[in-house]
Write a protein that holds these residues in place. Structure first.
Motif, PDB file in Angstrom:
ATOM      1  N   PRO A 194       0.823  -1.212   0.000  1.00 24.25           N
ATOM      2  CA  PRO A 194       0.000   0.000   0.000  1.00 24.25           C
ATOM      3  C   PRO A 194       0.859   1.266   0.000  1.00 24.25           C
ATOM      4  O   PRO A 194       1.967   1.276   0.540  1.00 24.25           O
ATOM      5  CB  PRO A 194      -0.799  -0.121   1.300  1.00 24.25           C
ATOM      6  N   PHE A 195       0.356   2.305  -0.611  1.00 25.95           N
ATOM      7  CA  PHE A 195       1.006   3.620  -0.532  1.00 25.95           C
ATOM      8  C   PHE A 195      -0.080   4.678  -0.619  1.00 25.95           C
ATOM      9  O   PHE A 195      -1.154   4.458  -1.181  1.00 25.95           O
ATOM     10  CB  PHE A 195       2.058   3.800  -1.635  1.00 25.95           C
ATOM     11  N   CYS A 196       0.206   5.835  -0.029  1.00 23.53           N
ATOM     12  CA  CYS A 196      -0.797   6.892  -0.015  1.00 23.53           C
ATOM     13  C   CYS A 196      -0.146   8.238  -0.291  1.00 23.53           C
ATOM     14  O   CYS A 196       1.083   8.380  -0.249  1.00 23.53           O
ATOM     15  CB  CYS A 196      -1.522   6.924   1.340  1.00 23.53           C
ATOM     16  N   THR A 197      -0.982   9.218  -0.585  1.00 23.24           N
ATOM     17  CA  THR A 197      -0.530  10.603  -0.718  1.00 23.24           C
ATOM     18  C   THR A 197      -1.403  11.458   0.192  1.00 23.24           C
ATOM     19  O   THR A 197      -2.586  11.165   0.395  1.00 23.24           O
ATOM     20  CB  THR A 197      -0.656  11.109  -2.163  1.00 23.24           C
ATOM     21  N   SER A 198      -0.802  12.488   0.745  1.00 20.72           N
ATOM     22  CA  SER A 198      -1.574  13.400   1.594  1.00 20.72           C
ATOM     23  C   SER A 198      -0.782  14.676   1.791  1.00 20.72           C
ATOM     24  O   SER A 198       0.436  14.719   1.536  1.00 20.72           O
ATOM     25  CB  SER A 198      -1.870  12.753   2.947  1.00 20.72           C
ATOM     26  N   GLY A 199      -1.483  15.704   2.272  1.00 20.61           N
ATOM     27  CA  GLY A 199      -0.808  16.963   2.533  1.00 20.61           C
ATOM     28  C   GLY A 199       0.095  16.885   3.736  1.00 20.61           C
ATOM     29  O   GLY A 199       1.187  17.450   3.751  1.00 20.61           O
ATOM     30  N   SER A 200      -0.343  16.161   4.759  1.00 24.02           N
ATOM     31  CA  SER A 200       0.471  16.072   5.984  1.00 24.02           C
ATOM     32  C   SER A 200       0.278  14.750   6.722  1.00 24.02           C
ATOM     33  O   SER A 200       1.193  14.284   7.398  1.00 24.02           O
ATOM     34  CB  SER A 200       0.127  17.237   6.929  1.00 24.02           C
ATOM     35  N   SER A 201      -0.893  14.153   6.622  1.00 26.46           N
ATOM     36  CA  SER A 201      -1.173  12.924   7.371  1.00 26.46           C
ATOM     37  C   SER A 201      -0.353  11.752   6.866  1.00 26.46           C
ATOM     38  O   SER A 201      -0.074  11.640   5.662  1.00 26.46           O
ATOM     39  CB  SER A 201      -2.662  12.580   7.263  1.00 26.46           C
ATOM     40  N   GLY A 202       0.041  10.864   7.794  1.00 25.84           N
ATOM     41  CA  GLY A 202       0.731   9.646   7.409  1.00 25.84           C
ATOM     42  C   GLY A 202      -0.250   8.586   6.951  1.00 25.84           C
ATOM     43  O   GLY A 202      -1.465   8.836   6.871  1.00 25.84           O
ATOM     44  N   ILE A 203       0.269   7.402   6.675  1.00 28.54           N
ATOM     45  CA  ILE A 203      -0.597   6.327   6.195  1.00 28.54           C
ATOM     46  C   ILE A 203      -1.466   5.790   7.322  1.00 28.54           C
ATOM     47  O   ILE A 203      -2.541   5.220   7.074  1.00 28.54           O
ATOM     48  CB  ILE A 203       0.233   5.200   5.547  1.00 28.54           C
ATOM     49  N   GLY A 204      -1.041   5.988   8.571  1.00 29.26           N
ATOM     50  CA  GLY A 204      -1.843   5.627   9.721  1.00 29.26           C
ATOM     51  C   GLY A 204      -2.317   4.189   9.700  1.00 29.26           C
ATOM     52  O   GLY A 204      -1.580   3.270   9.340  1.00 29.26           O
ATOM     53  N   SER A 205      -3.582   3.998  10.045  1.00 32.01           N
ATOM     54  CA  SER A 205      -4.165   2.654  10.086  1.00 32.01           C
ATOM     55  C   SER A 205      -4.897   2.294   8.798  1.00 32.01           C
ATOM     56  O   SER A 205      -5.556   1.258   8.728  1.00 32.01           O
ATOM     57  CB  SER A 205      -5.141   2.558  11.272  1.00 32.01           C
ATOM     58  N   SER A 206      -4.762   3.156   7.790  1.00 39.53           N
ATOM     59  CA  SER A 206      -5.518   2.933   6.553  1.00 39.53           C
ATOM     60  C   SER A 206      -5.175   1.597   5.905  1.00 39.53           C
ATOM     61  O   SER A 206      -6.060   0.864   5.451  1.00 39.53           O
ATOM     62  CB  SER A 206      -5.275   4.079   5.567  1.00 39.53           C
TER      63      SER A 206
END
Length: 245
Positions: A194-206
């Motif tokens: 998995p990988f994600c993009t965001s302004g500031s939040s991490g990947i967390g529990s997603s």
């Protein structure tokens, strides 16, 4: 009178002998010249043969030695074989094309197939307004059972060994349409990254939440990336996973 005739005959004999001598000399000279020509020609032929032996490539101008491409072909065959052994798919959802750029970096770097998770009902700017408690995305994220419909599907999902799944972070989690995607296929025996993009939040529990929707797959730790990251930066992370040798 007899003396006169005798003298005349003597002169004729002398002239005849002189003429024969000249003819013989000319013949001898011609023979010598012919011998010299033959000798010179033979010497030239010998020199050419010697030169040809020393420089065989110059003997015939069209005698070009074909390039041996076997090594390059073997390397290409090896790369193709490795790709076939570990088929890779990059699947992503990108409402604003931010995640799309990262997914393309991964696909290009790994020569992998790419699939965009496209909603049957496209998201509008109003749908994505997280400040509006009545926006579509707000309703979906507040409902864990929400499963927005996807337009199209991955053909022959069973052929892939490694699947990258990318998405933006909405309200600290993966959009519900990504849940629709992971529940639509059997990922048994596959490696999921998995990988994600965001302004500031991490990947967390997603990623952990998505993993709970599958069974039999090996999920690797996810990574947050920025839409502005270069392909080099993205591939540094990919290389650190040790998936592709």
């Amino acid at each position: 009178m007899k003396k006169t005739i005798a003298i005349a005959l003597s002169l004729l004999m002398i002239l005849g002998l002189a003429a024969c001598g000249n003819a013989a000399n000319q013949a001898e000279q011609s023979s010598e010249e012919g011998n010299r020509v033959e000798q010179s020609s033979a010497e030239e032929n010998t020199a050419e043969e010697s030169s040809a032996e020393e420089n065989p490539a110059e003997t015939v101008a069209d005698d070009t030695v074909p390039m041996d491409n076997s090594s390059a072909e073997d390397e290409e065959d090896t790369e193709v074989s490795e790709t076939q052994e570990n088929r890779v798919l990059v699947a992503y959802f990108s409402a604003t094309n931010t995640t799309k750029g990262v997914a393309e970096h991964i696909a290009n770097g790994l020569n992998a197939d790419i699939y965009e998770i496209i909603p049957e009902e496209p998201y509008t700017d109003a749908d994505l307004n997280y400040n509006d408690n009545n926006s579509r995305s707000t309703f979906e994220m507040n409902d864990p059972s929400s499963r927005p419909a996807i337009s199209g599907s991955v053909e022959n999902m069973e052929q892939y060994d490694i699947v990258f799944i990318g998405y933006p972070i909405w309200w600290g989690d993966a959009p519900r349409i990504v849940s629709t995607f992971v529940e639509s296929y059997d990922f048994s025996g596959k490696t999921i990254v998995p990988f994600c993009t965001s302004g500031s939040s991490g990947i967390g529990s997603s990623a952990a939440n998505l993993e709970q929707l599958t069974s039999g797959a090996e999920w690797l730790s996810g990574q947050r990336l920025r839409g502005s990251d270069s392909q080099e930066t993205v591939m540094e992370w990919i290389d650190s996973l040790g998936l592709i040798e």
